[in-house]
Design a protein around this motif. Structure first.
Motif, PDB file in Angstrom:
ATOM      1  N   ARG A 156      -8.404  -5.622   7.036  1.00  0.00           N
ATOM      2  CA  ARG A 156      -9.036  -6.922   6.842  1.00  0.00           C
ATOM      3  C   ARG A 156      -7.963  -8.005   6.846  1.00  0.00           C
ATOM      4  NH1 ARG A 156     -14.188  -8.706   7.721  1.00  0.00           N
ATOM      5  NH2 ARG A 156     -14.751 -10.422   6.315  1.00  0.00           N
ATOM      6  N   THR A 157      -8.086  -8.963   7.754  1.00  0.00           N
ATOM      7  CA  THR A 157      -7.135 -10.063   7.820  1.00  0.00           C
ATOM      8  C   THR A 157      -7.580 -11.199   6.903  1.00  0.00           C
ATOM      9  OG1 THR A 157      -8.262 -11.228   9.628  1.00  0.00           O
ATOM     10  CG2 THR A 157      -6.717  -9.478  10.238  1.00  0.00           C
ATOM     11  N   LYS A 158      -6.729 -12.169   6.756  1.00  0.00           N
ATOM     12  CA  LYS A 158      -7.060 -13.344   5.955  1.00  0.00           C
ATOM     13  C   LYS A 158      -7.582 -14.446   6.875  1.00  0.00           C
ATOM     14  CE  LYS A 158      -3.645 -12.358   2.354  1.00  0.00           C
ATOM     15  NZ  LYS A 158      -2.459 -12.845   1.605  1.00  0.00           N
ATOM     16  N   GLY A 159      -8.902 -14.529   6.995  1.00  0.00           N
ATOM     17  CA  GLY A 159      -9.523 -15.600   7.762  1.00  0.00           C
ATOM     18  C   GLY A 159      -9.882 -15.272   9.187  1.00  0.00           C
ATOM     19  N   ARG A 160      -9.553 -14.085   9.673  1.00  0.00           N
ATOM     20  CA  ARG A 160      -9.840 -13.740  11.073  1.00  0.00           C
ATOM     21  C   ARG A 160     -10.595 -12.425  11.187  1.00  0.00           C
ATOM     22  NH1 ARG A 160      -5.500 -12.654  14.017  1.00  0.00           N
ATOM     23  NH2 ARG A 160      -4.189 -12.308  12.202  1.00  0.00           N
ATOM     24  N   CYS A 174       0.748   8.964  -0.631  1.00  0.00           N
ATOM     25  CA  CYS A 174       0.842   7.769  -1.459  1.00  0.00           C
ATOM     26  C   CYS A 174      -0.502   7.049  -1.472  1.00  0.00           C
ATOM     27  CB  CYS A 174       1.942   6.836  -0.931  1.00  0.00           C
ATOM     28  SG  CYS A 174       2.172   5.327  -1.878  1.00  0.00           S
ATOM     29  N   ALA A 175      -0.998   6.751  -2.662  1.00  0.00           N
ATOM     30  CA  ALA A 175      -2.245   5.991  -2.791  1.00  0.00           C
ATOM     31  C   ALA A 175      -1.975   4.533  -2.462  1.00  0.00           C
ATOM     32  CB  ALA A 175      -2.791   6.132  -4.212  1.00  0.00           C
ATOM     33  N   ARG A 176      -3.018   3.819  -2.065  1.00  0.00           N
ATOM     34  CA  ARG A 176      -2.841   2.412  -1.695  1.00  0.00           C
ATOM     35  C   ARG A 176      -4.061   1.607  -2.085  1.00  0.00           C
ATOM     36  NH1 ARG A 176      -2.953   2.200   4.826  1.00  0.00           N
ATOM     37  NH2 ARG A 176      -2.558   0.036   4.274  1.00  0.00           N
ATOM     38  N   ASN A 177      -3.824   0.328  -2.286  1.00  0.00           N
ATOM     39  CA  ASN A 177      -4.910  -0.576  -2.644  1.00  0.00           C
ATOM     40  C   ASN A 177      -5.798  -0.854  -1.434  1.00  0.00           C
ATOM     41  OD1 ASN A 177      -3.945  -0.837  -5.277  1.00  0.00           O
ATOM     42  ND2 ASN A 177      -2.602  -2.553  -4.729  1.00  0.00           N
ATOM     43  N   GLY A 178      -7.090  -0.950  -1.672  1.00  0.00           N
ATOM     44  CA  GLY A 178      -8.028  -1.333  -0.625  1.00  0.00           C
ATOM     45  C   GLY A 178      -8.375  -0.243   0.357  1.00  0.00           C
ATOM     46  N   PHE A 179      -7.951   0.962   0.082  1.00  0.00           N
ATOM     47  CA  PHE A 179      -8.246   2.057   1.018  1.00  0.00           C
ATOM     48  C   PHE A 179      -9.750   2.352   1.017  1.00  0.00           C
ATOM     49  CE2 PHE A 179      -8.739   6.556   2.082  1.00  0.00           C
ATOM     50  CZ  PHE A 179      -8.018   6.626   3.259  1.00  0.00           C
ATOM     51  N   ILE A 180     -10.354   2.401   2.222  1.00  0.00           N
ATOM     52  CA  ILE A 180     -11.799   2.618   2.354  1.00  0.00           C
ATOM     53  C   ILE A 180     -12.121   3.953   3.000  1.00  0.00           C
ATOM     54  CG2 ILE A 180     -13.940   1.746   3.368  1.00  0.00           C
ATOM     55  CD1 ILE A 180     -12.749  -1.057   3.289  1.00  0.00           C
ATOM     56  N   LEU A 181     -11.496   4.213   4.139  1.00  0.00           N
ATOM     57  CA  LEU A 181     -11.871   5.387   4.932  1.00  0.00           C
ATOM     58  C   LEU A 181     -10.627   5.989   5.566  1.00  0.00           C
ATOM     59  CD1 LEU A 181     -14.508   6.868   5.764  1.00  0.00           C
ATOM     60  CD2 LEU A 181     -14.519   5.460   7.839  1.00  0.00           C
ATOM     61  N   ALA A 182     -10.549   7.325   5.573  1.00  0.00           N
ATOM     62  CA  ALA A 182      -9.376   7.999   6.126  1.00  0.00           C
ATOM     63  C   ALA A 182      -9.383   8.003   7.647  1.00  0.00           C
ATOM     64  CB  ALA A 182      -9.292   9.431   5.600  1.00  0.00           C
ATOM     65  N   VAL A 239      -7.700   7.188  12.318  1.00  0.00           N
ATOM     66  CA  VAL A 239      -7.569   5.733  12.222  1.00  0.00           C
ATOM     67  C   VAL A 239      -8.119   5.313  10.857  1.00  0.00           C
ATOM     68  CG1 VAL A 239      -8.185   3.510  13.219  1.00  0.00           C
ATOM     69  CG2 VAL A 239      -7.879   5.506  14.718  1.00  0.00           C
ATOM     70  N   SER A 240      -7.259   4.890   9.973  1.00  0.00           N
ATOM     71  CA  SER A 240      -7.687   4.540   8.620  1.00  0.00           C
ATOM     72  C   SER A 240      -8.314   3.148   8.583  1.00  0.00           C
ATOM     73  CB  SER A 240      -6.507   4.609   7.652  1.00  0.00           C
ATOM     74  OG  SER A 240      -5.436   3.798   8.097  1.00  0.00           O
ATOM     75  N   LEU A 241      -9.106   2.901   7.545  1.00  0.00           N
ATOM     76  CA  LEU A 241      -9.771   1.617   7.338  1.00  0.00           C
ATOM     77  C   LEU A 241      -9.356   1.095   5.966  1.00  0.00           C
ATOM     78  CD1 LEU A 241     -11.895  -0.470   8.333  1.00  0.00           C
ATOM     79  CD2 LEU A 241     -13.628   0.888   7.131  1.00  0.00           C
ATOM     80  N   VAL A 242      -8.827  -0.145   5.926  1.00  0.00           N
ATOM     81  CA  VAL A 242      -8.258  -0.698   4.700  1.00  0.00           C
ATOM     82  C   VAL A 242      -8.704  -2.141   4.535  1.00  0.00           C
ATOM     83  CG1 VAL A 242      -6.116  -1.214   3.465  1.00  0.00           C
ATOM     84  CG2 VAL A 242      -6.225   0.781   4.946  1.00  0.00           C
ATOM     85  N   ASN A 243      -8.988  -2.533   3.294  1.00  0.00           N
ATOM     86  CA  ASN A 243      -9.304  -3.926   2.974  1.00  0.00           C
ATOM     87  C   ASN A 243      -8.768  -4.241   1.576  1.00  0.00           C
ATOM     88  OD1 ASN A 243     -10.275  -6.476   2.539  1.00  0.00           O
ATOM     89  ND2 ASN A 243     -12.444  -5.943   2.650  1.00  0.00           N
ATOM     90  N   ASP A 244      -7.644  -4.948   1.529  1.00  0.00           N
ATOM     91  CA  ASP A 244      -7.090  -5.391   0.260  1.00  0.00           C
ATOM     92  C   ASP A 244      -7.160  -6.910   0.131  1.00  0.00           C
ATOM     93  OD1 ASP A 244      -5.234  -6.079   2.139  1.00  0.00           O
ATOM     94  OD2 ASP A 244      -3.552  -4.999   1.236  1.00  0.00           O
TER      95      ASP A 244
END
Length: 688
Positions: A517-521, A394-402, A413-418
């Protein structure tokens, strides 16, 4: 739409025994109704013949021996003024001589509990912590109260929270239950339990120990929301749900109770547990097709029978007519143990439809269509989505690195930023352990064990077990039993196999994680898998440095990736309470860590996923010092374990602690403390 499915054939196969239903000659098709606003059409039921039959035609029956003795007041379960679900054509509203009998039955726990051990909740001040001395004073006081040989630190459930709990009381009960269960598993695996007392089901014995002491919360039976339980909470044992009032049946899938509705009594459903093996799951994660309870063959003569409209089935039928809210708990196979299940509370549903369907054995099975109420936090749907992400389907938003570890970890360990446009964290070298570790001069009779295969619990000839005060620190499924001043693991110098159960912190990741990526932290770490309390998460990897290096640039950039064992940490109790295991000899140890000298680790340039864990004043992860021998020397490592059960997609956090004012650079650290944004009700306002 042409209805090619003659439902009357099912209901006329054999009248429901001992009942006197009043049925129309032709049952109205359940597929011709319009769906109410707010609910998407459920296309799986457009053609009834496409519905997959359940693999098994049996439903686990409820226990007839347990009866509900105290009906809840009618006002507690009154119907809502504005029903959300469509008007349901019930399986059958009928009058029978069994009505009165069935309405008197229930499978809930007896609410006549003894007071047991009780005490007031100890409230921690969050407003008057002016400096480290105050924080340290509180730590010493709590440590003194919990010390071995002193006053028992056991505090039961506050009497005011027994009927109606809160989040803290729910967590307290669940953590106490699991601490006892882990200890019983440890004793059983080491053969220390007396044969007359040995019970393979440690969860049942732990539940019994708490029930006998009145150690429960939310004992008042109710429909709808249960105080202190949040949507998305996970449970690894059915007994956990019983102890906190989410679902009172230890085996039955339908929890129900009798209520007074005006001058008569009625039976209503409170919650259902979907086992996931009767064709309950659908493509729409907000819809559940629930199969009624009852066997489809007679055990004595093996004749096919229809399910009966009684007990749980009757309760669901009544709740459908009343448009009552029903709690839904989803059961999913445990990926770490295929013979076990994990349960997730998925919120409130309403019964939108019901019908009778022919089962695989030929008997009639009651079917109920439950639709999730809108506006609730996503839970089960997020879990299913995480499973697809893990499989890469499944594709996802903000996906950066597998894989942030670049193959270093056995599980990527995946890396994600949406959240924003940040492309990733600052550069660092991924490393799974300690760089430049410093040996500790511990005097040990032996640095390694001589076990030829694997260390066996209860084997006092094993030197590693001897150093753990005679206890094997982990259960058979690699769960930590108790916090200890220092845990001794087998190391590379030991003769036992690399798969020895006493090498838990050295075997790498076992859960799928992702940096997000968190919101503000900033960046954070979360799990894609449910994690059981006591499960190893990861080691805090990095470069071992001295304290002077940490604070050498007093006015410059502060190293945010420092772990310091000498910081002051909020104390908490995690180990089992001996007074709840009165018939078992307990070896109680202190939960205060005793590290020979401070260990300071910087993960700024070298580290692993632990460097991304954020701070929280109410964390779900804790650290534990672990020692094992390498190259004829002993080294201490910092291992992280789950403080409590952690649901999938939850952020992993631990307490950063605060720097002692008396340490070198301490005064500067006081000036540079950071504002805490954890949002916890127990937030102390700062950390670092």
């Amino acid at each position: 739409m042409e209805d090619s499915f003659d439902k009357s054939k099912i209901v006329e196969v054999k009248p429901l025994r001992s009942l006197a239903p009043v049925l129309p000659k032709h049952v109205q098709s359940v597929f011709s109704r319009e769906y109410p606003s707010g609910f998407p059409p459920f296309y799986s039921f457009v053609k009834p013949h496409q519905i997959p039959l359940p693999k098994e035609a049996e439903e686990i029956p409820l226990d007839d021996k347990v009866a509900e003795k105290t009906p809840v007041k009618a006002a507690a379960a009154a119907a809502h003024d504005t029903p959300v679900a469509a008007k349901v054509t019930p399986i059958r509203a009928y009058k029978s001589s069994h009505d009165e009998e069935m309405n008197q039955q229930g499978d809930g726990d007896n609410n006549d509990y003894s007071e047991g051990f009780i005490g007031d909740k100890q409230k921690r001040s969050t407003d008057n912590i002016e400096n480290c001395k105050e924080f340290l004073r509180r730590k010493k006081n709590k440590t003194r109260e919990a010390s071995v040989g002193g006053t028992s630190s056991y505090v039961g459930v506050n009497p005011t929270l027994k009927d109606d709990g809160d989040r803290e009381s729910v967590n307290h009960v669940l953590m106490t239950f699991d601490s006892i269960r882990r200890r019983l598993c440890q004793l059983e695996e080491s053969k220390e339990l007396n044969n007359a007392l040995a019970i393979k089901r440690a969860d049942l014995r732990a539940s019994n120990a708490l029930t006998c002491k009145g150690f429960k919360t939310n004992t008042r039976r109710r429909a709808g929301v249960v105080p202190g339980i949040e949507i998305g909470d996970v449970f690894f044992f059915r007994m956990e749900m019983c102890l906190v009032g989410l679902h009172a049946q230890s085996m039955g899938g339908i929890d129900y109770m009798s209520i007074k509705d005006g001058s008569k009594e009625d039976t209503v459903a409170l919650s259902v547990v979907s086992s996931g093996v009767y064709g309950d799951d659908t493509e729409d994660n907000n819809v559940l097709i629930y199969s009624g309870q009852g066997e489809n063959f007679n055990k004595k003569d093996k004749h096919v029978t229809d399910q009966k409209l009684q007990r749980g089935n009757l309760a669901l039928d009544r709740s459908a007519q009343r448009h009552d809210e029903v709690r839904v708990i989803r059961g999913v196979r445990d990926p770490m143990n295929r013979s076990a299940k994990i349960y997730m509370y998925d919120g409130l549903y309403k019964i939108q439809d019901s019908w009778i369907e022919r089962g695989k054995s030929g008997g009639g099975i009651f079917k109920y269509k439950l639709v999730r109420l809108p506006g609730q936090k996503i839970a089960y749907a997020a879990w299913k989505l995480a499973q697809k992400w893990k499989a890469g389907s499944c594709a996802r938003n903000g996906f950066i690195l597998a894989d942030l570890s670049n193959g270093v970890e056995s599980i990527p360990v995946s890396l994600v930023n949406d959240v924003d446009d940040e492309k990733g964290p600052a550069f660092f070298t991924y490393f799974t352990s300690l760089k430049n570790p410093k040996p500790f001069g511990l005097v040990q009779p032996s640095l390694s064990c001589n076990c030829n295969t694997a260390c066996v619990p209860g084997d006092l000839n094993c030197s590693c077990i001897q150093r753990n005060e005679g206890d094997f620190p982990y259960t058979a499924n690699s769960v930590l039993v108790s916090r200890k001043p220092l845990i001794h693991e087998c190391g590379p110098m030991c003769r036992c196999f690399p798969t020895c159960k006493n090498r838990v912190s050295q075997t790498g990741l076992k859960q799928h994680m992702e940096v997000f990526r968190t919101k503000g932290r900033g960046w954070g770490l979360r799990t894609l898998d449910p994690i059981r309390a006591g499960t190893f998460i990861c080691e805090y990897a990095g470069e071992v440095i001295n304290r002077a290096k940490v604070y050498q640039n007093v006015e410059g950039d502060n190293d945010e990736y420092v772990f310091d064992t000498s910081r002051i940490y909020e104390p908490f109790k995690w180990n089992y309470e001996p007074s709840l295991l009165e018939d078992v000899s307990s070896n109680v140890c202190s939960e205060d860590y005793t590290i020979p000298s401070p260990l300071i680790i910087s993960a700024r340039n070298v580290g692993n996923i632990a460097r991304f864990m954020n701070h929280s004043c109410s964390p779900n992860v804790f650290w534990q010092p672990v020692l094992y021998a390498e190259n004829n020397q002993s080294f201490i490592h910092i291992a992280f374990f789950a403080l409590r059960h952690i649901p999938p997609m939850a952020e992993l956090t631990y307490d950063y602690g605060i720097t002692h004012a008396g340490h070198a650079g301490g005064s500067s650290a006081l000036r540079r403390r950071k504002k805490c944004l954890c949002g916890s009700a127990r937030c102390r306002g700062f950390f670092g």
